[in-house]
Design a protein around this motif. Sequence first.
Motif, PDB file in Angstrom:
ATOM      1  N   THR A 173      52.861 -27.896  61.274  1.00 44.11           N
ATOM      2  CA  THR A 173      52.158 -28.758  60.373  1.00 44.11           C
ATOM      3  C   THR A 173      50.454 -28.796  61.054  1.00 44.11           C
ATOM      4  O   THR A 173      50.694 -28.605  62.082  1.00 44.11           O
ATOM      5  N   GLU A 174      49.753 -28.911  60.409  1.00 39.31           N
ATOM      6  CA  GLU A 174      48.534 -28.946  60.878  1.00 39.31           C
ATOM      7  C   GLU A 174      47.393 -30.125  59.970  1.00 39.31           C
ATOM      8  O   GLU A 174      46.302 -30.318  60.392  1.00 39.31           O
ATOM      9  N   ASP A 205      50.445 -30.708  54.340  1.00 41.97           N
ATOM     10  CA  ASP A 205      50.968 -29.463  54.739  1.00 41.97           C
ATOM     11  C   ASP A 205      52.012 -29.064  53.603  1.00 41.97           C
ATOM     12  O   ASP A 205      53.142 -29.463  53.435  1.00 41.97           O
ATOM     13  N   LEU A 206      51.414 -27.933  52.792  1.00 42.17           N
ATOM     14  CA  LEU A 206      52.257 -27.514  51.473  1.00 42.17           C
ATOM     15  C   LEU A 206      53.016 -26.121  51.766  1.00 42.17           C
ATOM     16  O   LEU A 206      53.583 -25.639  50.807  1.00 42.17           O
ATOM     17  N   ALA A 207      53.032 -25.587  53.084  1.00 45.99           N
ATOM     18  CA  ALA A 207      53.392 -24.186  53.295  1.00 45.99           C
ATOM     19  C   ALA A 207      54.976 -24.361  53.310  1.00 45.99           C
ATOM     20  O   ALA A 207      55.483 -25.151  53.467  1.00 45.99           O
ATOM     21  N   ARG A 208      55.683 -23.286  52.782  1.00 45.83           N
ATOM     22  CA  ARG A 208      57.006 -23.299  52.451  1.00 45.83           C
ATOM     23  C   ARG A 208      57.676 -21.854  53.026  1.00 45.83           C
ATOM     24  O   ARG A 208      58.839 -21.619  52.550  1.00 45.83           O
ATOM     25  N   ALA A 209      57.002 -21.297  54.046  1.00 46.57           N
ATOM     26  CA  ALA A 209      57.537 -20.079  54.868  1.00 46.57           C
ATOM     27  C   ALA A 209      58.820 -20.508  55.488  1.00 46.57           C
ATOM     28  O   ALA A 209      59.005 -21.828  55.800  1.00 46.57           O
ATOM     29  N   GLU A 210      59.661 -19.657  56.323  1.00 45.26           N
ATOM     30  CA  GLU A 210      60.798 -19.934  56.929  1.00 45.26           C
ATOM     31  C   GLU A 210      60.468 -20.737  58.226  1.00 45.26           C
ATOM     32  O   GLU A 210      61.247 -21.880  58.721  1.00 45.26           O
ATOM     33  N   ASP A 244      48.794 -36.044  54.626  1.00 48.70           N
ATOM     34  CA  ASP A 244      49.697 -35.834  55.766  1.00 48.70           C
ATOM     35  C   ASP A 244      49.136 -36.126  57.148  1.00 48.70           C
ATOM     36  O   ASP A 244      47.773 -35.829  57.175  1.00 48.70           O
ATOM     37  N   PHE A 245      49.878 -36.568  58.142  1.00 45.58           N
ATOM     38  CA  PHE A 245      48.704 -36.783  59.218  1.00 45.58           C
ATOM     39  C   PHE A 245      49.604 -36.120  60.850  1.00 45.58           C
ATOM     40  O   PHE A 245      50.780 -37.007  60.878  1.00 45.58           O
ATOM     41  N   ARG A 246      49.216 -35.181  61.412  1.00 46.92           N
ATOM     42  CA  ARG A 246      50.042 -34.675  62.293  1.00 46.92           C
ATOM     43  C   ARG A 246      49.930 -35.498  63.646  1.00 46.92           C
ATOM     44  O   ARG A 246      50.579 -35.562  64.369  1.00 46.92           O
TER      45      ARG A 246
END
Length: 422
Positions: free
Chosen positions: A344-345, A335-340, A168-170
Amino acid sequence: MLSCFQARLILVAGLFLAGLTTSRAQDPGPVGDGDELQCFLAVLVLSASCPEEATITELCAPSTPCNDAFQIVATACDQPETLAVCTAGPGCLEAIDFVGENCDPETPSEVTCSDECVEAVATVQATCDGQLVPDEEVSALVAFCATGGAVKARNDPHLHLAHGARADFRGEHNKTFAVLSAKDVAFNVKFLESDFRWNKRIVHGTKMSAAYWVIRTSSGKLVKIEYEHASKSGALAQIEGGNSSIAVRSGAPAVVIDNVLISMSGKTVTVTVLRKWRLSATVAPFPFGSLNRKKVLININIEPLYDAAHDAVAPHGIIGQSFDGDDVGVDGKRDLARAEETTTEAQAEGAIEGNWRDYLLSSNFATDFKYSRFDATSAAPRDVSSLTGEKHAYKPASVANGKEAHGDFVGSSDSEDEEMLL
């Protein structure tokens, strides 16, 4: 019955022949490198529509594009070799049909790099006249399968790299980055911050908002093309030193400048550098459109039309460097975070040489950065051993039904099933 592959050849070449007068009026310079481009496309018309038993008279009488093609062949091409397309053996034609129907990289629903495709390509190499299917095109398909095919960037943005690698690329808000840098070719994209909404989630990410191409043509002209996500009238192309821009619109004939073809179909702008690269940008709605109404972004595709990985000037850029001449995919940070609510970073760390800021450009059409290849005369591929990302062998034969062999993970703003569809 014509295969999809043959039909596309007729369409592209027919558009070229139809647009020859218009394009020359816009750019009075030569259309091809000598007569090579005219001959090449004229032969495509002949080869794609020629029954094995037809004579040249029978072939060219019914169709204006065919007549136009024959006139080019008669005046500008080596006739004995060129007209051999009309007597190609059935084994050759069957192999071409099979490649067109089942092995074409532009047909994502089919197996693109199976053993059967490799065998068909070998048949083309062994039995087809070189003017019918140039060796460069056969080599391009072989190279395509060796690397996993076209690489691309989607959504916020997810990178699909050569050899099945992912990252991924922000990027950075309102900044332009080099995604591909090759000899005489630069493909840059601009990033904008944007929020992506999903069921009960919101992701503060970025999108690609514009694409910029810089191409040095076979005669040395410098062509710049831009396509903005908010554009209502297509893309604009300009020859450096020219007094006006050339509009590129959907449904209009392709703009031809030396060995460069610029076309638009629907919302996709494609820049083709003959026998080198096919680079496209598509304006697309955000995923889950009902939650992201009236929002659009740009997705890009990068497809080599030759064995780019073994070029004397190896390509580079955020995506282009993954054509590195081996069969190893190198995954970068995702970016694999799944919070509400997340931001992205990931900056493709581990999958790219140096730091992500090394690919930041001073302007939209800049070609100069740390790893630039635009003016290079020689450049080795990247040093894969220095990359810290997860490495995995790529197996082309396992690419089927449009899905990567390495598999998809849940990304920053899309589910696994959703991303498979994009």
